[in-house]
Design an enzyme around this catalytic site. Structure first.
Site, PDB file in Angstrom:
ATOM      1  CD  GLU A  65      -2.853  -1.234   0.268  1.00  0.00           C
ATOM      2  OE1 GLU A  65      -2.906  -0.597  -0.852  1.00  0.00           O
ATOM      3  OE2 GLU A  65      -4.095  -2.048   0.636  1.00  0.00           O
ATOM      4  CG  HIS A  87      -4.666   0.400   5.422  1.00  0.00           C
ATOM      5  ND1 HIS A  87      -5.956   0.837   5.624  1.00  0.00           N
ATOM      6  CD2 HIS A  87      -4.160  -0.535   4.780  1.00  0.00           C
ATOM      7  CE1 HIS A  87      -6.326  -0.393   4.895  1.00  0.00           C
ATOM      8  NE2 HIS A  87      -5.518  -1.478   4.674  1.00  0.00           N
ATOM      9  CG  HIS A  94      -7.831  -4.597   7.899  1.00  0.00           C
ATOM     10  ND1 HIS A  94      -6.988  -5.652   7.432  1.00  0.00           N
ATOM     11  CD2 HIS A  94      -7.553  -3.559   6.630  1.00  0.00           C
ATOM     12  CE1 HIS A  94      -6.055  -5.227   6.466  1.00  0.00           C
ATOM     13  NE2 HIS A  94      -6.577  -4.091   5.904  1.00  0.00           N
ATOM     14  CG  HIS A 115      -9.603  -2.574   2.423  1.00  0.00           C
ATOM     15  ND1 HIS A 115      -8.477  -2.213   1.257  1.00  0.00           N
ATOM     16  CD2 HIS A 115      -8.590  -3.113   3.314  1.00  0.00           C
ATOM     17  CE1 HIS A 115      -7.265  -2.277   1.711  1.00  0.00           C
ATOM     18  NE2 HIS A 115      -7.091  -2.937   2.814  1.00  0.00           N
TER      19      HIS A 115
HETATM   20 ZN   LIG Z   1      -5.716  -3.255   4.214  1.00  0.00          ZN
END
Ligand SMILES: [Zn+2]
Length: 193
Positions: free
Chosen positions: A77, A96, A98, A160
């Site tokens: 990413e 980032h 989840h 996501h």
């Molecule tokens: Zn991710």
């Protein structure tokens, strides 16, 4: 603050992110702006809790050039991490993850209801249309969302997870933690009312 100081703080908060349960397995990635304008970013395929000086990768945020460290390469990413740091000079770190409650709202393509006093003061959390992780298409969607929402601190990645933008590493972590807390409270409110 030296680059080594910044990297050590990034390592500490990457471990804390994993220990706090804000992301599982080898998911999630964390970057921070260094003193020369480049960024340090966590490695691909590695649990955030295992971040160390040996596997943090430095990258130029304009050219995406980097030197691998042994078997370690940057998180896939890296495109949106570099772009956010380039487009938002007020941002010093990008996280980032989840986290389950906030990600559930993102999976449902729903905004997180801003139900608490703390949330009332926060800017809107824009949603980013789904594209597979690590792709130029997702990068483009993130850039478009950043450009059309100046000052935003949290992006919801549909199906996501979330991206949190902090003025420094600690803030990126705190924004992530508070966003998950808000999503959890919003979920419980809907469940109980
Ligand atoms: Zn991710």
């Amino acid at each position: 603050m030296t680059n080594d100081d910044l990297k050590q703080i990034l390592i500490d908060y990457a471990r804390r992110t994993y220990d706090r349960g804000l992301v599982g397995g080898t998911g999630g990635n964390f970057s921070a702006r260094l003193t020369d304008g480049s960024m340090a970013i966590t490695a691909s395929g590695l649990n955030l809790g295992d971040t160390s000086m040996e596997n943090l990768i430095e990258m130029d945020i304009s050219t995406y050039e980097y030197r691998p460290k042994g078997p370690y390469v940057p998180s896939k990413e890296y495109l949106f991490h570099a772009d956010i740091l380039r487009l938002r000079p007020d941002v010093g770190a990008v996280l980032h993850i989840h986290p389950p409650y906030a990600t559930t709202f993102a999976v449902l393509k729903r905004d997180i209801p801003m139900v608490t006093d703390a949330a009332f003061k926060q800017p809107k959390m824009p949603r980013v249309s789904f594209e597979p992780s690590g792709t130029k298409e997702l990068q483009a969607n993130v850039v478009r969302t950043i450009n059309s929402n100046p000052g935003c601190k949290v992006l919801l990645l549909e199906q996501h997870g979330i991206i949190c933008l902090g003025e420094d590493i600690r803030w990126a972590y705190d924004i992530a933690d508070l966003t998950e807390e808000l999503a959890r409270i919003a979920y419980l409110k809907e469940t109980l009312s």
